[in-house]
Scaffold this motif. Structure first.
Motif, PDB file in Angstrom:
ATOM      1  N   PRO A  75       0.814  -1.234   0.000  1.00 32.62           N
ATOM      2  CA  PRO A  75       0.000   0.000   0.000  1.00 32.62           C
ATOM      3  C   PRO A  75       0.842   1.276   0.000  1.00 32.62           C
ATOM      4  N   MET A  76       2.052   1.214   0.563  1.00 33.28           N
ATOM      5  CA  MET A  76       2.914   2.400   0.554  1.00 33.28           C
ATOM      6  C   MET A  76       3.513   2.627  -0.823  1.00 33.28           C
ATOM      7  N   MET A  77       3.869   1.544  -1.492  1.00 40.37           N
ATOM      8  CA  MET A  77       4.459   1.669  -2.810  1.00 40.37           C
ATOM      9  C   MET A  77       3.452   2.198  -3.831  1.00 40.37           C
ATOM     10  N   VAL A  78       2.188   1.854  -3.664  1.00 41.13           N
ATOM     11  CA  VAL A  78       1.149   2.328  -4.585  1.00 41.13           C
ATOM     12  C   VAL A  78       1.040   3.849  -4.542  1.00 41.13           C
ATOM     13  N   GLN A  79       1.347   4.444  -3.409  1.00 37.08           N
ATOM     14  CA  GLN A  79       1.182   5.896  -3.255  1.00 37.08           C
ATOM     15  C   GLN A  79       2.290   6.709  -3.920  1.00 37.08           C
ATOM     16  N   ILE A  80       3.397   6.057  -4.291  1.00 44.18           N
ATOM     17  CA  ILE A  80       4.542   6.795  -4.826  1.00 44.18           C
ATOM     18  C   ILE A  80       4.273   7.234  -6.260  1.00 44.18           C
ATOM     19  N   ASP A  81       4.398   8.525  -6.493  1.00 46.15           N
ATOM     20  CA  ASP A  81       4.171   9.106  -7.821  1.00 46.15           C
ATOM     21  C   ASP A  81       5.520   9.538  -8.399  1.00 46.15           C
ATOM     22  N   PHE A  82       6.097   8.691  -9.249  1.00 48.83           N
ATOM     23  CA  PHE A  82       7.417   8.998  -9.778  1.00 48.83           C
ATOM     24  C   PHE A  82       7.403  10.192 -10.733  1.00 48.83           C
ATOM     25  N   LEU A 170      12.152  10.513  -4.925  1.00 52.49           N
ATOM     26  CA  LEU A 170      13.560  10.488  -5.344  1.00 52.49           C
ATOM     27  C   LEU A 170      14.368   9.529  -4.473  1.00 52.49           C
ATOM     28  N   ASN A 171      14.123   9.548  -3.165  1.00 51.30           N
ATOM     29  CA  ASN A 171      14.841   8.638  -2.275  1.00 51.30           C
ATOM     30  C   ASN A 171      14.497   7.181  -2.566  1.00 51.30           C
ATOM     31  N   ASP A 172      13.243   6.907  -2.894  1.00 49.53           N
ATOM     32  CA  ASP A 172      12.863   5.527  -3.226  1.00 49.53           C
ATOM     33  C   ASP A 172      13.542   5.067  -4.507  1.00 49.53           C
ATOM     34  N   LEU A 173      13.669   5.979  -5.469  1.00 49.07           N
ATOM     35  CA  LEU A 173      14.339   5.624  -6.722  1.00 49.07           C
ATOM     36  C   LEU A 173      15.821   5.327  -6.470  1.00 49.07           C
ATOM     37  N   ILE A 174      16.451   6.148  -5.635  1.00 48.04           N
ATOM     38  CA  ILE A 174      17.869   5.915  -5.295  1.00 48.04           C
ATOM     39  C   ILE A 174      18.017   4.614  -4.511  1.00 48.04           C
ATOM     40  N   MET A 175      17.065   4.358  -3.629  1.00 50.19           N
ATOM     41  CA  MET A 175      17.131   3.148  -2.794  1.00 50.19           C
ATOM     42  C   MET A 175      17.151   1.884  -3.639  1.00 50.19           C
ATOM     43  N   LEU A 176      16.489   1.934  -4.784  1.00 46.29           N
ATOM     44  CA  LEU A 176      16.435   0.780  -5.675  1.00 46.29           C
ATOM     45  C   LEU A 176      17.836   0.331  -6.073  1.00 46.29           C
ATOM     46  N   GLY A 214       3.343  -1.850  -7.244  1.00 46.98           N
ATOM     47  CA  GLY A 214       2.670  -0.618  -6.829  1.00 46.98           C
ATOM     48  C   GLY A 214       2.571   0.384  -7.954  1.00 46.98           C
ATOM     49  N   TYR A 215       3.659   0.537  -8.715  1.00 46.82           N
ATOM     50  CA  TYR A 215       3.645   1.500  -9.829  1.00 46.82           C
ATOM     51  C   TYR A 215       2.633   1.088 -10.896  1.00 46.82           C
ATOM     52  N   LEU A 216       2.654  -0.189 -11.288  1.00 48.95           N
ATOM     53  CA  LEU A 216       1.736  -0.659 -12.330  1.00 48.95           C
ATOM     54  C   LEU A 216       0.279  -0.547 -11.865  1.00 48.95           C
ATOM     55  N   THR A 217       0.043  -0.873 -10.601  1.00 48.51           N
ATOM     56  CA  THR A 217      -1.316  -0.756 -10.059  1.00 48.51           C
ATOM     57  C   THR A 217      -1.782   0.689 -10.071  1.00 48.51           C
ATOM     58  N   ARG A 218      -0.900   1.579  -9.658  1.00 47.12           N
ATOM     59  CA  ARG A 218      -1.259   3.001  -9.616  1.00 47.12           C
ATOM     60  C   ARG A 218      -1.614   3.530 -11.000  1.00 47.12           C
ATOM     61  N   VAL A 219      -0.742   3.226 -11.974  1.00 48.54           N
ATOM     62  CA  VAL A 219      -0.973   3.713 -13.339  1.00 48.54           C
ATOM     63  C   VAL A 219      -2.265   3.131 -13.913  1.00 48.54           C
ATOM     64  N   ALA A 220      -2.466   1.820 -13.730  1.00 50.54           N
ATOM     65  CA  ALA A 220      -3.646   1.171 -14.313  1.00 50.54           C
ATOM     66  C   ALA A 220      -4.936   1.680 -13.683  1.00 50.54           C
ATOM     67  N   VAL A 221      -4.945   1.824 -12.358  1.00 55.26           N
ATOM     68  CA  VAL A 221      -6.170   2.247 -11.672  1.00 55.26           C
ATOM     69  C   VAL A 221      -6.518   3.697 -12.015  1.00 55.26           C
ATOM     70  N   ILE A 222      -5.519   4.579 -11.987  1.00 55.34           N
ATOM     71  CA  ILE A 222      -5.801   5.990 -12.298  1.00 55.34           C
ATOM     72  C   ILE A 222      -6.259   6.130 -13.744  1.00 55.34           C
ATOM     73  N   ARG A 223      -5.671   5.334 -14.645  1.00 56.98           N
ATOM     74  CA  ARG A 223      -6.071   5.414 -16.057  1.00 56.98           C
ATOM     75  C   ARG A 223      -7.517   4.964 -16.246  1.00 56.98           C
ATOM     76  N   ARG A 224      -7.941   3.940 -15.498  1.00 57.10           N
ATOM     77  CA  ARG A 224      -9.286   3.399 -15.695  1.00 57.10           C
ATOM     78  C   ARG A 224     -10.340   4.108 -14.856  1.00 57.10           C
TER      79      ARG A 224
END
Length: 368
Positions: A75-82, A170-176, A214-224
């Protein structure tokens, strides 16, 4: 016409804590303490339960624990808006401070402080092998800046929510890319051997999979369904999964750790001391640097909170994945959860009471 004194005081001190935190977040330390008690009791009076669950493993990964951890993190990853990272050009000083503190200072000060206390000062009180496991847990906490709770701290300090989102993304992207090399470097300096394959498996399971899903879920849900449905319906439905996953993970963890806790209750205090020192130090570095650089308080306070607090869900997951649920490393990360909320609330009060020290020009939100 003069302003109401109570209004002025509230503006300077920020929102009431009860306003910004949900029931679970407000009493997180209480729930963690209850989870510890429940887990220890489960391990002592129904040892067959954790023993049965420990049999469900694949490639030395506990399947029940992995499911709970995914539930906790997703649920936390879904909230991240890259896409918000495009806002990097706004107030670059704030991003320079948060990335420098989180990735070039924090992991190494955590290592140094934890080494000083656990290996040197507490040597007469902790067996050497166990002290190194506690040190490993501290390293995992220090290598992961906060992701979720920082939005609560940002709100309580009247932070700029859009800029806080940029900092977290940005920190999550670096953490990867940076989490595994930093952890491996510091574990190596501590003479703690962990195979690269094990570390990469841990990163893949507990960062790449939930972050990608989380990213794919976020994009798909917002798009639909649209952004409002995402915020108001989906997040309300899946949001409670995180605290449930956290508490169940802690109960299971302490069901395995019960014997260690009962035999060494003093160790909880000994582990907490370097974690508290590290948290206060990192907050002071980031907050003081931001003040001297003229960064607005609405950016400085959340930025300092990101560095001071930890992504404890990831640290718990990595400790279990690398060292097992019975390990001292896992226990150290849970102690981090236990002390984080009351300590961060104290830092919120410090940030609010020192707001006036920032220049008036710095008080303008960066997104205006």
């Amino acid at each position: 016409m003069s302003a109401d004194p109570s209004t002025v005081q509230q503006r300077n001190e920020g929102p009431d804590i009860r306003e910004g935190m949900g029931f679970f977040e407000r009493y997180l330390s209480v729930w963690v303490a209850l989870a510890i008690a429940a887990g220890v009791a489960l391990g002592q009076f129904a040892p067959g339960v954790p023993a049965t669950l420990s049999q469900f493993e694949y490639a030395q990964v506990s399947i029940p624990v992995a499911i709970l951890i995914w539930a906790m993190i997703f649920p936390m990853m879904v909230q991240i808006d890259f896409s918000s990272i495009l806002g990097v050009r706004r107030q670059p000083k704030g991003l320079i401070i948060t990335t420098t503190v989180n990735w070039l200072i924090k992991p190494f000060t955590m290592f140094g402080i934890a080494w000083l206390f656990l290996i040197v000062l507490f040597k007469p009180l902790i067996a050497p092998d166990l002290a190194r496991e506690y040190l490993a847990g501290a390293i995992l906490l220090g290598a992961a800046p906060c992701t979720a709770m920082v939005f609560v701290w940002s709100y309580l300090t009247r932070g700029d929510p859009a800029y806080t989102l940029v900092q977290v993304s940005l920190n999550d992207l670096i953490m990867l890319f940076a989490f595994a090399p930093i952890v491996m470097l510091l574990l190596g300096l501590s003479s703690i051997s962990v195979p690269w394959a094990t570390m990469l498996l841990s990163v893949f399971m507990y960062i790449v999979i939930p972050l990608g899903a989380g990213y794919l879920t976020r994009v798909a849900v917002i798009r639909r369904r649209g952004r409002s449905w995402f915020d108001e319906r989906l997040m309300r439905r899946i949001g409670p999964i995180t605290p449930i996953g956290l508490i169940l993970t802690l109960i299971l963890l302490f069901a395995f750790q019960g014997e260690v806790i009962l035999n060494n209750p003093l160790h909880i205090v000994l582990i907490a001391i370097p974690l508290i020192v590290q948290t206060v130090l990192i907050f002071a570095i980031a907050y003081g640097w931001a003040q001297r650089w003229g960064v607005p308080h609405s950016i400085a306070a959340p930025g300092a909170m990101i560095g001071a607090s930890n992504f404890f869900e990831l640290a718990v997951a990595a400790a279990i994945g690398l060292f097992g649920v019975h390990s001292g490393a896992a226990l150290a990360t849970v102690v981090g959860v236990l002390v984080e909320v009351p300590l961060m609330l104290a830092l919120v009060k410090i940030a609010n009471r020192t707001r006036s020290r920032f220049a008036a020009v710095a008080e303008r939100p960066a997104t205006a």
